[in-house]
Write an enzyme that holds these catalytic residues in place. Structure first.
Site, PDB file in Angstrom:
ATOM      1  N   ASP A  35       0.825  -1.203   0.000  1.00 13.21           N
ATOM      2  CA  ASP A  35       0.000   0.000   0.000  1.00 13.21           C
ATOM      3  C   ASP A  35       0.862   1.257   0.000  1.00 13.21           C
ATOM      4  O   ASP A  35       1.971   1.256   0.543  1.00 13.21           O
ATOM      5  CB  ASP A  35      -0.897  -0.005   1.246  1.00 13.21           C
ATOM      6  N   HIS A  65       3.479   3.315  -8.827  1.00 16.90           N
ATOM      7  CA  HIS A  65       3.361   1.885  -9.130  1.00 16.90           C
ATOM      8  C   HIS A  65       4.638   1.360  -9.784  1.00 16.90           C
ATOM      9  O   HIS A  65       5.095   0.253  -9.475  1.00 16.90           O
ATOM     10  CB  HIS A  65       2.162   1.632 -10.044  1.00 16.90           C
ATOM     11  N   SER A 112      -6.488  -5.830  -6.351  1.00 17.70           N
ATOM     12  CA  SER A 112      -7.710  -6.340  -5.747  1.00 17.70           C
ATOM     13  C   SER A 112      -8.892  -6.210  -6.698  1.00 17.70           C
ATOM     14  O   SER A 112      -8.850  -5.441  -7.673  1.00 17.70           O
ATOM     15  CB  SER A 112      -8.023  -5.585  -4.450  1.00 17.70           C
ATOM     16  N   ARG A 166     -10.956   1.869  -9.938  1.00 13.04           N
ATOM     17  CA  ARG A 166     -10.086   3.040 -10.065  1.00 13.04           C
ATOM     18  C   ARG A 166     -10.231   3.648 -11.469  1.00 13.04           C
ATOM     19  O   ARG A 166     -10.783   3.008 -12.379  1.00 13.04           O
ATOM     20  CB  ARG A 166      -8.639   2.650  -9.791  1.00 13.04           C
ATOM     21  N   LEU A 217      11.679 -20.287  -3.379  1.00 15.29           N
ATOM     22  CA  LEU A 217      10.568 -19.453  -2.937  1.00 15.29           C
ATOM     23  C   LEU A 217       9.361 -19.604  -3.852  1.00 15.29           C
ATOM     24  O   LEU A 217       9.477 -19.565  -5.072  1.00 15.29           O
ATOM     25  CB  LEU A 217      11.004 -17.988  -2.913  1.00 15.29           C
ATOM     26  N   GLU A 276       0.123 -13.179  12.456  1.00 15.11           N
ATOM     27  CA  GLU A 276       0.536 -11.978  13.166  1.00 15.11           C
ATOM     28  C   GLU A 276       0.460 -10.802  12.189  1.00 15.11           C
ATOM     29  O   GLU A 276       0.897 -10.924  11.036  1.00 15.11           O
ATOM     30  CB  GLU A 276       1.963 -12.126  13.691  1.00 15.11           C
TER      31      GLU A 276
END
Length: 274
Positions: free
Chosen positions: A42, A59, A87, A93, A153, A229
């Site tokens: 964000d 961006h 999202s 937008r 990863l 968390e």
């Protein structure tokens, strides 16, 4: 440092003039790293606005942070990293910004896929894949195929993703399978429900990071974050670097993850009724 805090301003936690990045890294316990980190990236627009630039500039600069986050997680040996890249709500937008984001997505994947393959990173996508432009789908499918054999990863991009949409889709598919006689109502439990989620192949995140100072989950992995968390950083995403990730990891390692048990149970590992 207040161990209960989930908002840790980086400028108050580790001052660069006193403690180096290497010293912070050395303070991290490699045996207590989360297996899965989820990130709400964000603040791109606000970061750009503060510099007199348009949102799209933010961006573009945010891609550098993505690269650093991916490389750092790979270096640390963290198996899963989920990035909330776009999202379902982002479709609302301005059209110019959405088009720019889709173009940036395509260009970034083209530029980065060879490095992902070389660095043993495997790419996955969750979300409403069919709602993405065809060119995006094509590039994403090619990137997934190119990195499919990688064993390091797992980079999971949440694109056109909404947790409410995901949960609704899972419920719909379960209902269809129940009607078809593939499952019985009494078979439905947490384990079965998880199999119908977009994230069925991945463990739930243990740490969720949101940048730019907002304190919301914003329709992101609502089911999967049940015991994660939460860490909220004031740093805008384009400025988020490895030292900020290190700080989040140190904060995570100072928390006691009880999963409904008492502190005494966790410390002694002695079974008790709660």
């Amino acid at each position: 440092m207040n161990q209960a805090s989930i908002f840790v301003p980086s400028h108050t936690l580790y001052k660069k003039s006193v403690i180096t990045d290497m010293e912070v890294l050395q303070a991290i316990d490699r045996n207590k790293l989360p297996k899965h980190i989820a990130v709400i990236m964000d603040g791109n627009g606000r970061w750009a606005k503060e510099r007199g630039e348009d949102r799209v500039y933010g961006h573009h600069e945010g891609v550098l942070s993505v690269r650093e986050m991916v490389n750092t997680c790979a270096e640390l040996g963290i198996p899963y990293l989920t990035l909330y890249a776009f999202s379902t709500e982002n479709w609302n937008r301005p059209k110019e910004e959405v088009n720019a984001l889709m173009e940036l997505l395509v260009n970034t994947i083209r530029k980065e896929v060879d490095e992902l393959k070389q660095n043993n990173v495997r790419m996955h996508v969750i979300g409403d894949f069919e709602s993405l432009p065809e060119i995006c789908q094509k590039e994403l499918n090619e990137a997934k195929e190119i990195t499919a054999m990688n064993t390091g990863l797992n980079l999971i991009l949440a694109l056109s993703y909404s947790s409410q949409w995901e949960i609704t889709e899972a419920a719909r598919k379960i209902a269809m399978d129940a009607v078809a006689g593939k499952i019985k109502p009494e078979d439905i439990n947490d384990g079965l429900f998880h199999q119908y989620l977009n994230t069925a192949a991945f463990p739930d995140p243990e740490l969720m990071i949101r940048t730019s100072g907002e304190h919301r989950i914003s329709n992101f992995l609502l089911y999967q974050l049940a015991y994660a968390e939460l860490y909220f950083s004031p740093v805008h995403w384009p400025a988020f670097r490895k030292q900020h990730l290190y700080e989040a990891l140190l904060n995570y390692q100072q928390r006691e993850r009880r999963f409904g048990k008492t502190s005494e149970q966790i410390q002694t590992n002695t079974p008790q009724h709660v």
